[in-house]
Design a protein around this motif. Structure first.
Motif: not given
Length: 674
Positions: A487-501, A526-536
Motif C-alpha cells: 500500500k502506498g508504493l508503485e512499480w513499473e511492473s508488478v506480478a501478483i501471485v497466489g490469486v486463488r480461492e 492491481f493499482t500498484r502497477a504502472r505498466r505491466d501487470l501479471r496475475v497468477t
C-alpha cells in the motif's frame, strides 16, 4: 510555469490547494496525486500567510510517508512544518506535557509486547504457542484502537476468532497483560494515543497550549483511522475549520487493526460547511491496468469510484494458472528476467502476495535465476546497527575535518569499521552488513557527484535529514511484499501471485464486510502497477482455482485448476464457475455457482430487474417467483444479455419465458446500460 506551486496541479488538486476558507475532505483514488495536492496546499497557504509553518501539523500513518511529505515540502521551500505519524506526534506531546500534568516522566514505550502477551497467555490458557500469542497480540491492539476495554470485550467481541480462545479468556489475557505492563513501568504503542487523549480531555490548560501550537491540520490516509485515532484528531482540531482530511474508501484494507473508513465518509457531516473534493485522474497506471483494476472493484467506466487514466496505452494485464506453487514461482522469475532484458530495472519490479508464507518459494525461484530481491517489512535501513555505527563514525571524521570532501570522509569512516570494496563470499549476516555499508557509501558518492564542492559537513547534515525521513537507499532489486505492505508504493511492473480461492479472498474472510475488504486488497495490488501487470494462481492444494474476483477477466484457456472432471455438457450444472467445486442445490445449479460465492452481477441492474418483476407479477396477480426466481434474475444481471438468443443461453430460461418476458427483460437491460 508562472506559479510553481499551483500551475503544477490539475483542476481538482488546485481546488484542494486553494480551498483554505473551509474544512476539506479529499477523496483521492489510487495514483491521483494526493500527496502532491496536500503538500502544495500547505506550501500555498504558507506563501499566502494563511498558515504559519511551525503551527502546521501534517499527520500520516507511516514513517516513510511522513518522510516523503517533509521532503516534498522542503522542495517547495517550506521548512518548519511538522509532518509526523500520528503516534510520533502524540508521543512528542506526552513526553513534553506528562511531567507538568502528573509530576513524573512519561513511561518508556515497550519495543516488543510479545513477551508480555506470551506470559499472560501462558498463565490464562496454559500455552504460549507462537501463533496463539501473535493472534492475541493483534487482538489486544484491535481492542485498544477500537476503545474496547477488557471488561466489555466479551460482549462486544462476539463472532471474533482468536485461535480458539473464548472471549472471556481473551479478556483475562488483556487484564493480565495490562498488569504486567504496569509493573514493568512501560506503555505500548496504542497507550501513547490513549494517554495523549487523556491529557487533552482532563487538562484544559495543556489542551489549550497544544491547540495553540498546532492550528493547521492535514491528515492523510483517513480511511485507515481507528476509533481512538479519530477521537484524538477530533481533540486536536477541537471544532476548528482549518482542517483537511484525505483518504480513499476503495483502499480501506486495515479493518483487522481497528480501522474504519466510515470516519472518512462521515467527516464532512461532522464539521459544518465542509467541502468534498474528489481526485479521480490517475497519473500512475496505463488505461489497460486501470480498466482491469476497476473491474476487480466492480465499478463501471465513469461510475462513482472509477479512476480515469491520463497515461498512454500499454500492454493488457495477463492472467494464468499453474499446477503448483513451485511452477508459478519459476514462471514469475522468468517473467521478471524478460522484463529486465527489455530494459526495466530490478528496482522497478515487484512480486506481491497475500501472506508471508508465500515468500520462500519465490525467494528460491529468484535465487535460482540470480535475481536480486529485497523483502519489504524487514528492519528499516537507518535502524540497522551497522548503519547507526557508520553514521556515528562519519560524524567523528567530520568533526576532525568538516570542510573535507564528502567522498573522502565516507571512505575514511567505513575504512575504520573494516569495510572494503570487495564483498565477502557467501551469504548471511556478514554479507548483509557489507551490503548496508556499501549502500550508505553509494548514497554519499552519488549525491556528491551531483553537488559541486560538497563537504563532509554538508553530507553529514544531508544524511541526518535523510535518516529523520527514513529515506533509505533504493537497492536495484525486485521487491517482494504482501499486498498490505505494498500500500502506498508503485512499480513499473508488478506480478501478483497466489490469486486463488482460499488466499484471495482469504479462507477466513468469506463473509461481509471482510469479503469486500479482500476485494479492495486485490484492487490495491492491481493499482500498484504502472505498466505491466501479471496475475497468477496455482492449483497445488486440493481443488483451489483462480479467485472469484478475477472470474470475469479470465478465459477458460488460462485456468489450470484441479476442479473435478465432469462429463461433457454437465459442467454448468454440476460445478461452481467461481470456485470450481461441487454444486448442491437447484438454485446453485441455476446460477452455476454457490450462493455463498461472491456475486459478480451488477447490483443496480439486479434491483432494476426486481422492480420490473414486481410490477409484472402484481399486474398478473401472481407471486414474483412465478415470473422469475431471484437466482434467475441474478444470472440475467451477471450476463446482461442484449438479444433473445443470449437470454436463452442462461440457465433456467426456456422459450416460453423468452416469448412471454424476453422483450421486457431486454428493455430493462438496455435501459440500465444507457
Amino acid at each position: 510555469m508562472d506559479d510553481p506551486i499551483l500551475d503544477a496541479l490539475d483542476p481538482e488538486q488546485r481546488r484542494v490547494a486553494t480551498l483554505l476558507e473551509a474544512p476539506v475532505v479529499v477523496l483521492a483514488g489510487a495514483g491521483t496525486g494526493k500527496t502532491r495536492a496536500i503538500t502544495h496546499r500547505i506550501a500555498h497557504a504558507v506563501r499566502e500567510g494563511v498558515y504559519q509553518p511551525g503551527a502546521t501539523l501534517a499527520v500520516t500513518f507511516t514513517t516513510r510517508a511522513a518522510g516523503e511529505m517533509r521532503s516534498r515540502l522542503a522542495g517547495l521551500g517550506v521548512r518548519g512544518a511538522q509532518a509526523r505519524t500520528i503516534h510520533a506526534a502524540a508521543l512528542r506531546q506526552c513526553q513534553f506535557f506528562w511531567p507538568r500534568a502528573y509530576g513524573v516522566e512519561f513511561p518508556s514505550v515497550a519495543e516488543n509486547t510479545y513477551a508480555l502477551v506470551a506470559r499472560a497467555a501462558h498463565q490464562v490458557l496454559g500455552s504460549s504457542d507462537q501463533a496463539l500469542v501473535r493472534d492475541l497480540d493483534s487482538e489486544i491492539s484491535w481492542a485498544k484502537t477500537s476503545n474496547v476495554t477488557a471488561a466489555h470485550y466479551p460482549e462486544l467481541a462476539a463472532g471474533r476468532s482468536v485461535s480458539g480462545a473464548s472471549p472471556a479468556q481473551v479478556a483475562a489475557v488483556m487484564t493480565l497483560y495490562e498488569k504486567q505492563k504496569l509493573a514493568a513501568g512501560t506503555v505500548d504503542f496504542n497507550d501513547i494515543l490513549m494517554c495523549n487523549a487523556v491529557l487533552l480531555t482532563e487538562h484544559p490548560e495543556i489542551a489549550a497550549t497544544i491547540r495553540d501550537t498546532y492550528r493547521h491540520f492535514v491528515v492523510d490516509e483517513y480511511q485507515d483511522v481507528s476509533a481512538l485515532q479519530h477521537r484524538l484528531v477530533t481533540l486536536w482540531v477541537d471544532g476548528r475549520r482549518d482542517v483537511c482530511v484525505v483518504g480513499d474508501p476503495n483502499q480501506a484494507i486495515h479493518s483487522f487493526a481497528g480501522a474504519d473508513a466510515s470516519y472518512l465518509l462521515r467527516f464532512g457531516h461532522e464539521i459544518q460547511d465542509a467541502e468534498t473534493v474528489r481526485l479521480f485522474r490517475n497519473y500512475r497506471s496505463t488505461p489497460e491496468v486501470l480498466t482491469s483494476a476497476n473491474r476487480v472493484l466492480r465499478v463501471r467506466p465513469g461510475g462513482a469510484g472509477a479512476l480515469q487514466a491520463t497515461r498512454p496505452g500499454g500492454p493488457g494485464p495477463t492472467f494464468g494458472g499453474y499446477p503448483d506453487e513451485a511452477t508459478e514461482s519459476a514462471e514469475t522469475a522468468r517473467w521478471l528476467t524478460e522484463r529486465h532484458a527489455d530494459g526495466t530495472r530490478w528496482s522497478e519490479m515487484a512480486v506481491l502476495y497475500r501472506i508471508n508464507a508465500q515468500s520462500p518459494s519465490l525467494e528460491a525461484a529468484l535465487s535460482e535465476r540470480n535475481i536480486p530481491y529485497t523483502v519489504r517489512g524487514t528492519e528499516k535501513f537507518y535502524d540497522r546497527a551497522e548503519v547507526r555505527q557508520a553514521l556515528a563514525e562519519y560524524g567523528r571524521v567530520t568533526d576532525g575535518d568538516p570542510t573535507g570532501r564528502a567522498e573522502t570522509a565516507i571512505e575514511t569512516a567505513l575504512g575504520r569499521l573494516g569495510w572494503t570494496s570487495e564483498a565477502p563470499s557467501g551469504q548471511g549476516r556478514q554479507r548483509e552488513r557489507w551490503e548496508s555499508l556499501a549502500a550508505l557509501r553509494g548514497m554519499v558518492v552519488d549525491e556528491a557527484g551531483r553537488r559541486e564542492g560538497w563537504t563532509a559537513e554538508d553530507a553529514l547534515a544531508w544524511l541526518r535529514e535523510r535518516a529523520a525521513w527514513q529515506a533509505g537507499p533504493v537497492a536495484d532489486a525486485v521487491t517482494l511484499a504482501t499486498l498490505h505492505a505494498a500500500k502506498g508504493l508503485e512499480w513499473e511492473s508488478v506480478a501478483i501471485v497466489g490469486v486463488r480461492e482460499g488466499l484471495v479472498p482469504f479462507v477466513l474472510s468469506q463473509e461481509e464486510p471482510a469479503l469486500s475488504e479482500e476485494r479492495r486488497l486485490l484492487y490495491v495490488g492491481f493499482t500498484r502497477a504502472r505498466r505491466d501487470l501479471r496475475v497468477t494462481w496455482a492449483a497445488g492444494r486440493g481443488s483451489a482455482t483462480r479467485s472469484r474476483f478475477i472470474a470475469d477477466q479470465v478465459t477458460g484457456e488460462a485456468t489450470v485448476g484441479r476442479a473435478p472432471r465432469q462429463r461433457s455438457g454437465s459442467v454448468r450444472s454440476r460445478t461452481c464457475r467461481v470456485c470450481g467445486n461441487q454444486l448442491h442445490t437447484a438454485a446453485e445449479r441455476k446460477l452455476s455457482r454457490h450462493e455463498t460465492c461472491e456475486v459478480t452481477f451488477d447490483e443496480a441492474l439486479f434491483d432494476a430487474l426486481r422492480g420490473w418483476r414486481k410490477a409484472t407479477a402484481d399486474e398478473a396477480s401472481v407471486p414474483a417467483f412465478v415470473v422469475f426466481t431471484d437466482a434467475t434474475l441474478q444470472a440475467i444481471a451477471e450476463a446482461a444479455p442484449t438479444t433473445a438468443a443470449a437470454l436463452l443461453k442462461l440457465p433456467g430460461i426456456g422459450r416460453v419465458k423468452v416469448d412471454r418476458y424476453g422483450d421486457q427483460v431486454l428493455e430493462v437491460v438496455r435501459g440500465h446500460q444507457g
